[in-house]
Design a protein around this motif. Structure first.
Motif, PDB file in Angstrom:
ATOM      1  N   VAL A  18      58.543  22.967 -26.921  1.00 27.50           N
ATOM      2  CA  VAL A  18      58.240  24.110 -26.063  1.00 27.50           C
ATOM      3  C   VAL A  18      57.215  23.708 -25.007  1.00 27.50           C
ATOM      4  O   VAL A  18      57.343  24.046 -23.826  1.00 27.50           O
ATOM      5  CB  VAL A  18      57.710  25.296 -26.899  1.00 27.50           C
ATOM      6  N   ASP A  19      56.199  22.961 -25.430  1.00 21.56           N
ATOM      7  CA  ASP A  19      55.189  22.485 -24.484  1.00 21.56           C
ATOM      8  C   ASP A  19      55.805  21.505 -23.487  1.00 21.56           C
ATOM      9  O   ASP A  19      55.469  21.523 -22.295  1.00 21.56           O
ATOM     10  CB  ASP A  19      54.038  21.809 -25.226  1.00 21.56           C
ATOM     11  N   TYR A  20      56.702  20.641 -23.976  1.00 25.61           N
ATOM     12  CA  TYR A  20      57.383  19.700 -23.073  1.00 25.61           C
ATOM     13  C   TYR A  20      58.195  20.466 -22.037  1.00 25.61           C
ATOM     14  O   TYR A  20      58.213  20.125 -20.848  1.00 25.61           O
ATOM     15  CB  TYR A  20      58.300  18.762 -23.849  1.00 25.61           C
ATOM     16  N   ASP A  21      58.896  21.495 -22.514  1.00 21.81           N
ATOM     17  CA  ASP A  21      59.732  22.294 -21.617  1.00 21.81           C
ATOM     18  C   ASP A  21      58.888  22.954 -20.532  1.00 21.81           C
ATOM     19  O   ASP A  21      59.254  22.953 -19.355  1.00 21.81           O
ATOM     20  CB  ASP A  21      60.486  23.360 -22.401  1.00 21.81           C
ATOM     21  N   LYS A  22      57.749  23.516 -20.928  1.00 28.37           N
ATOM     22  CA  LYS A  22      56.870  24.154 -19.947  1.00 28.37           C
ATOM     23  C   LYS A  22      56.387  23.134 -18.913  1.00 28.37           C
ATOM     24  O   LYS A  22      56.348  23.418 -17.715  1.00 28.37           O
ATOM     25  CB  LYS A  22      55.672  24.796 -20.649  1.00 28.37           C
ATOM     26  N   GLY A  23      56.030  21.949 -19.398  1.00 30.19           N
ATOM     27  CA  GLY A  23      55.555  20.911 -18.483  1.00 30.19           C
ATOM     28  C   GLY A  23      56.623  20.478 -17.503  1.00 30.19           C
ATOM     29  O   GLY A  23      56.370  20.349 -16.293  1.00 30.19           O
ATOM     30  N   ILE A  24      57.849  20.271 -18.010  1.00 28.28           N
ATOM     31  CA  ILE A  24      58.960  19.874 -17.137  1.00 28.28           C
ATOM     32  C   ILE A  24      59.260  20.981 -16.135  1.00 28.28           C
ATOM     33  O   ILE A  24      59.488  20.721 -14.946  1.00 28.28           O
ATOM     34  CB  ILE A  24      60.210  19.554 -17.980  1.00 28.28           C
ATOM     35  N   SER A  25      59.242  22.231 -16.598  1.00 29.30           N
ATOM     36  CA  SER A  25      59.517  23.358 -15.704  1.00 29.30           C
ATOM     37  C   SER A  25      58.474  23.453 -14.596  1.00 29.30           C
ATOM     38  O   SER A  25      58.795  23.758 -13.444  1.00 29.30           O
ATOM     39  CB  SER A  25      59.547  24.669 -16.501  1.00 29.30           C
ATOM     40  N   ILE A  26      57.218  23.203 -14.940  1.00 30.28           N
ATOM     41  CA  ILE A  26      56.149  23.229 -13.936  1.00 30.28           C
ATOM     42  C   ILE A  26      56.390  22.159 -12.873  1.00 30.28           C
ATOM     43  O   ILE A  26      56.208  22.387 -11.670  1.00 30.28           O
ATOM     44  CB  ILE A  26      54.778  23.031 -14.598  1.00 30.28           C
ATOM     45  N   LEU A  27      56.844  20.972 -13.306  1.00 34.91           N
ATOM     46  CA  LEU A  27      57.140  19.900 -12.363  1.00 34.91           C
ATOM     47  C   LEU A  27      58.288  20.305 -11.430  1.00 34.91           C
ATOM     48  O   LEU A  27      58.256  20.019 -10.224  1.00 34.91           O
ATOM     49  CB  LEU A  27      57.504  18.618 -13.099  1.00 34.91           C
ATOM     50  N   GLY A  60      68.120  27.613  -9.423  1.00 35.15           N
ATOM     51  CA  GLY A  60      68.903  28.566 -10.203  1.00 35.15           C
ATOM     52  C   GLY A  60      68.386  28.825 -11.599  1.00 35.15           C
ATOM     53  O   GLY A  60      68.653  29.891 -12.164  1.00 35.15           O
ATOM     54  N   PHE A  61      67.650  27.885 -12.177  1.00 35.07           N
ATOM     55  CA  PHE A  61      67.248  28.097 -13.574  1.00 35.07           C
ATOM     56  C   PHE A  61      65.789  27.806 -13.900  1.00 35.07           C
ATOM     57  O   PHE A  61      65.321  28.114 -14.997  1.00 35.07           O
ATOM     58  CB  PHE A  61      68.119  27.246 -14.502  1.00 35.07           C
ATOM     59  N   ARG A  62      65.044  27.250 -12.959  1.00 35.46           N
ATOM     60  CA  ARG A  62      63.678  26.848 -13.307  1.00 35.46           C
ATOM     61  C   ARG A  62      62.797  28.047 -13.631  1.00 35.46           C
ATOM     62  O   ARG A  62      62.009  28.007 -14.588  1.00 35.46           O
ATOM     63  CB  ARG A  62      63.064  26.018 -12.180  1.00 35.46           C
ATOM     64  N   MET A  63      62.891  29.143 -12.880  1.00 36.11           N
ATOM     65  CA  MET A  63      62.077  30.310 -13.170  1.00 36.11           C
ATOM     66  C   MET A  63      62.619  31.111 -14.353  1.00 36.11           C
ATOM     67  O   MET A  63      61.840  31.524 -15.220  1.00 36.11           O
ATOM     68  CB  MET A  63      61.945  31.202 -11.925  1.00 36.11           C
ATOM     69  N   PRO A  64      63.927  31.361 -14.449  1.00 41.67           N
ATOM     70  CA  PRO A  64      64.425  32.033 -15.650  1.00 41.67           C
ATOM     71  C   PRO A  64      64.011  31.322 -16.939  1.00 41.67           C
ATOM     72  O   PRO A  64      63.750  31.966 -17.956  1.00 41.67           O
ATOM     73  CB  PRO A  64      65.950  32.002 -15.463  1.00 41.67           C
ATOM     74  N   LEU A  65      63.940  30.000 -16.885  1.00 40.69           N
ATOM     75  CA  LEU A  65      63.569  29.230 -18.068  1.00 40.69           C
ATOM     76  C   LEU A  65      62.172  29.597 -18.557  1.00 40.69           C
ATOM     77  O   LEU A  65      61.922  29.698 -19.763  1.00 40.69           O
ATOM     78  CB  LEU A  65      63.645  27.736 -17.758  1.00 40.69           C
ATOM     79  N   PHE A  66      61.239  29.814 -17.642  1.00 40.89           N
ATOM     80  CA  PHE A  66      59.889  30.223 -18.018  1.00 40.89           C
ATOM     81  C   PHE A  66      59.913  31.544 -18.788  1.00 40.89           C
ATOM     82  O   PHE A  66      59.230  31.717 -19.801  1.00 40.89           O
ATOM     83  CB  PHE A  66      59.011  30.399 -16.771  1.00 40.89           C
ATOM     84  N   PHE A  67      60.701  32.498 -18.308  1.00 37.26           N
ATOM     85  CA  PHE A  67      60.751  33.811 -18.945  1.00 37.26           C
ATOM     86  C   PHE A  67      61.476  33.749 -20.293  1.00 37.26           C
ATOM     87  O   PHE A  67      61.137  34.482 -21.225  1.00 37.26           O
ATOM     88  CB  PHE A  67      61.419  34.820 -18.011  1.00 37.26           C
ATOM     89  N   ILE A  68      62.470  32.887 -20.401  1.00 32.32           N
ATOM     90  CA  ILE A  68      63.152  32.712 -21.685  1.00 32.32           C
ATOM     91  C   ILE A  68      62.181  32.183 -22.723  1.00 32.32           C
ATOM     92  O   ILE A  68      62.125  32.682 -23.861  1.00 32.32           O
ATOM     93  CB  ILE A  68      64.359  31.762 -21.526  1.00 32.32           C
TER      94      ILE A  68
END
Length: 221
Positions: A18-27, A60-68
């Motif tokens: 989950v932390d990795y995902d948040k970090g990748i999404s931020i990038l 298309g998916f970087r912001m939705p991913l944060f909310f998911i």
């Protein structure tokens, strides 16, 4: 990661992915803002279509991913903290940074506008401080913290006080998503509710899949 760190994470019930995902999404978000800034300076990227393609693809998916991801953690947070504790946690971790950093950025833009590449000078005045809460889209990236806070508050309230289950919440999110599309098509502005309507469904989707994704029996997977 050594064995000691792994054991510490497990004891704290954290999921490293989950932390990795948040970090990748931020990038990914950072990449999008960099492309936008480059274009804002008038730099022509037509010779590098791949950079633009990647930006469009990620959008298309970087912001939705944060909310998911946030929706996946809401139910556990409510169980651990209760509704009041959840509100306090959201206020400390989301609303407070929004107000503090928003105040700092707006103040600097007012004082140093001529030295920045901010292209919407008409949005920057004393009202801008209030816009952080009621018209976050005018304040650039701060819309995200605004939407994340209010979606979490509304979702937690409906879940706790009105016993909305995950399926009802997801159905509500779908209705709000298409209602937002209708409002946009008819140029109807609803302030902070615009982003709440658009991303509520992704928060609900995260909550719906959390029972499976965060199940202790499949933690390693």
């Amino acid at each position: 990661m050594d064995l000691l760190n792994k054991q510490t994470i497990l004891k704290k019930n954290r999921w490293p992915w989950v932390d990795y995902d948040k970090g990748i999404s931020i990038l990914l978000v950072g990449y999008g803002h960099c492309i936008g800034s480059i274009k804002g300076y008038g730099i022509d990227l037509s010779s590098y279509p791949f950079l633009t393609y990647i930006n469009v693809f990620l959008y298309g998916f970087r912001m939705p991913l944060f909310f998911i991801i946030s929706g996946m953690l809401v139910r556990r947070s409510l169980i651990n903290k209760g509704l009041k504790g959840y509100f306090i946690n959201r206020s400390n971790n989301i609303l407070y940074p929004l107000l503090v950093w928003g105040f700092i950025q707006i103040t600097l833009l007012i004082l140093l506008y001529s030295y920045t590449n901010f292209t919407h000078k008409e949005f920057i005045d004393s009202k801008s401080y209030l816009y952080l809460l009621i018209k976050p889209d005018r304040m650039g990236h701060f819309w995200y913290l605004n939407a994340l806070f209010f979606i979490g508050v509304v979702y937690a309230t409906l879940t706790t006080l009105f016993n909305f289950n995950t399926k009802i919440q997801l159905g509500l999110g779908i209705i709000l998503y298409f209602a937002n599309y209708y409002l946009r098509e008819h140029d109807i502005h609803i302030g902070l509710l615009t982003n709440v309507f658009e991303y509520y469904v992704f928060f609900g989707l995260g909550d719906l899949i959390s029972a499976t994704i965060l199940n202790e029996s499949i933690r390693k997977k």
